[in-house]
Design an enzyme around this catalytic site. Structure first.
Site, PDB file in Angstrom:
ATOM      1  N   CYS A 101      -1.986   7.840  17.463  1.00  0.00           N
ATOM      2  CA  CYS A 101      -1.815   6.543  16.084  1.00  0.00           C
ATOM      3  C   CYS A 101      -2.557   6.815  15.554  1.00  0.00           C
ATOM      4  CB  CYS A 101      -1.110   5.292  17.307  1.00  0.00           C
ATOM      5  SG  CYS A 101      -0.180   4.854  15.664  1.00  0.00           S
ATOM      6  N   CYS A 129       2.887  -6.840   4.626  1.00  0.00           N
ATOM      7  CA  CYS A 129       3.553  -7.139   5.930  1.00  0.00           C
ATOM      8  C   CYS A 129       3.185  -8.400   6.274  1.00  0.00           C
ATOM      9  CB  CYS A 129       3.599  -6.830   6.419  1.00  0.00           C
ATOM     10  SG  CYS A 129       4.790  -4.839   5.751  1.00  0.00           S
TER      11      CYS A 129
HETATM   12  S1  SF4 Z   1       1.500  -4.070   6.064  1.00  0.00           S
HETATM   13 FE1  SF4 Z   1       3.156  -3.186   6.317  1.00  0.00          FE
HETATM   14  S2  SF4 Z   1       3.728  -0.844   5.841  1.00  0.00           S
HETATM   15 FE2  SF4 Z   1       1.698  -1.370   4.997  1.00  0.00          FE
HETATM   16  S3  SF4 Z   1       0.564  -1.347   7.600  1.00  0.00           S
HETATM   17 FE3  SF4 Z   1       1.043  -3.722   7.880  1.00  0.00          FE
HETATM   18  S4  SF4 Z   1       3.339  -3.305   8.501  1.00  0.00           S
HETATM   19 FE4  SF4 Z   1       3.003  -0.825   8.010  1.00  0.00          FE
END
Ligand code: SF4
Length: 354
Positions: free
Chosen positions: A107, A118
């Site tokens: 990963c 997010c």
């Molecule tokens: S903020 Fe959202 S898009 Fe960015 S790494 Fe985290 S889960 Fe993925």
């Protein structure tokens, strides 16, 4: 003189680069194998190559590997987390090796931090620092293979771009790294064994389709309503759920590969009866899969993951509604398995120290 990073050279420009050093083009193939397959740390290791060529390369390029700052092995033996140190800043890039039977899945991270913010994501809390280079993306893969080889294990079989950052927002370096992973003379990892995850950057999915790589696509859905998704994933205000469903249908129509919708289960928020109805309405009737991911515990967050029982119930209800679903094992919780958790800790510690 600052040397160029050799692994930043796009694979399709390698021959031209070697010729520009006054060398025959067949040397490019040899050097490619030394750098990527044999994973050299210095050009002097290429012991079947002319000394003058080795010296010329050393004068112009750096080929040293990423420095591993941290290795955390899960006590269950199913996950290993790596913290690779960025050469210039000391920040950590995270990668995870997932071990499942004969499968060795890397990963990989594609950015340092992430600008998409997010709310459930540790990487998102770091903000966007910068894109990782092709050298750094490939370097994580090489470092994990070094680790596997040191344990007499076989090398990486599968790759998922689900580490730190949005790979499709670092498109050129993502493509450059894929060229190395998929090259028949290097790792020959086929599109069926590679998946990229996106928060929903729809134009980049369109661009990916044009590349005809036929890799797997996973879309982080995480909510059943635009209203809630707006609060969890700010990108939803630009590319709402309807646009994700539309691009997923197009991806399937063009590639024949059903898209996976990643769905982080946040107890009481994304696993409600209302959620079930809405997911069925959006995703029913076309080939796709919902991968349920129980929320990983993260420091300072008010959000909770589901109990095993409520997760199982939600899963069963989706199946009853004709939606193909799976539950992703949350491996490596004891080693901060979710992306950004290790780097977040490092940065927080440094902030505390300063
Ligand atoms: S903020 Fe959202 S898009 Fe960015 S790494 Fe985290 S889960 Fe993925």
């Amino acid at each position: 003189m600052i040397k160029l990073r050799f692994k930043n050279i796009p694979l399709n420009e390698l021959t031209k680069t070697i010729e520009s050093l006054g060398e025959k083009k067949f040397r490019a193939e040899q050097i490619k194998k030394w750098v990527y397959q044999k994973r050299i740390n210095d050009f002097s290791e290429m012991n079947n190559m002319p000394k003058a060529l080795r010296e010329k390369l050393s004068e112009n390029y750096a080929v040293d590997k990423l420095v591993i700052h941290t290795i955390l092995e899960s006590k269950h033996g199913d996950a290993v987390k790596f913290g690779f140190q960025c050469i210039e800043s000391g920040h950590l890039m995270e990668s995870v090796l997932l071990i499942d039977g004969d499968r060795r899945t890397a990963c990989i991270s594609s950015q340092l931090g992430c600008g998409l913010g997010c709310v459930f994501c540790e990487t998102g809390k770091m903000g966007f620092l910068r894109n990782l280079t092709q050298d750094e993306i490939v370097g994580q893969f090489l470092g994990i293979n070094d680790y596997l080889e040191s344990r007499n294990d076989h090398l990486i079989t599968n790759i998922v771009f689900m580490g730190m950052g949005e790979a499709l927002s670092n498109f050129d370096n993502f493509l450059g790294a894929l060229a190395v992973f998929m090259d028949e003379d290097i790792y020959n990892i086929g599109g069926r064994r590679i998946t990229v995850s996106t928060a929903g950057v729809v134009p980049s999915v369109e661009r990916l389709l044009k590349e005809k790589l036929n890799i797997g696509l996973a879309i982080s859905l995480n909510s059943y309503s635009n209203e809630i998704r707006d609060t969890l994933m700010p990108i939803n205000r630009k590319y709402p759920i309807e646009s994700l469903v539309e691009i997923a249908k197009k991806y399937y129509a063009v590639t024949g590969r059903p898209v996976t919708f990643e769905y982080v289960v946040i107890d009481g928020k994304t696993n409600t009866a209302e959620a079930l109805n809405a997911i069925s309405a959006y995703l029913g009737g076309f080939p796709c899969k919902v991968n349920l991911i129980p929320l990983n515990p993260s420091s300072g967050s008010m959000l909770c993951g589901p109990t095993d029982m409520s997760l199982e119930k939600f899963y069963e209800e989706l199946l009853c509604r004709g939606i193909t679903a799976t539950i992703r094992k949350s491996r490596g919780q004891d080693i901060w398995g979710a992306c950004g958790q290790l780097a977040g800790k490092k940065l927080n510690n440094e902030n505390t120290k300063s």
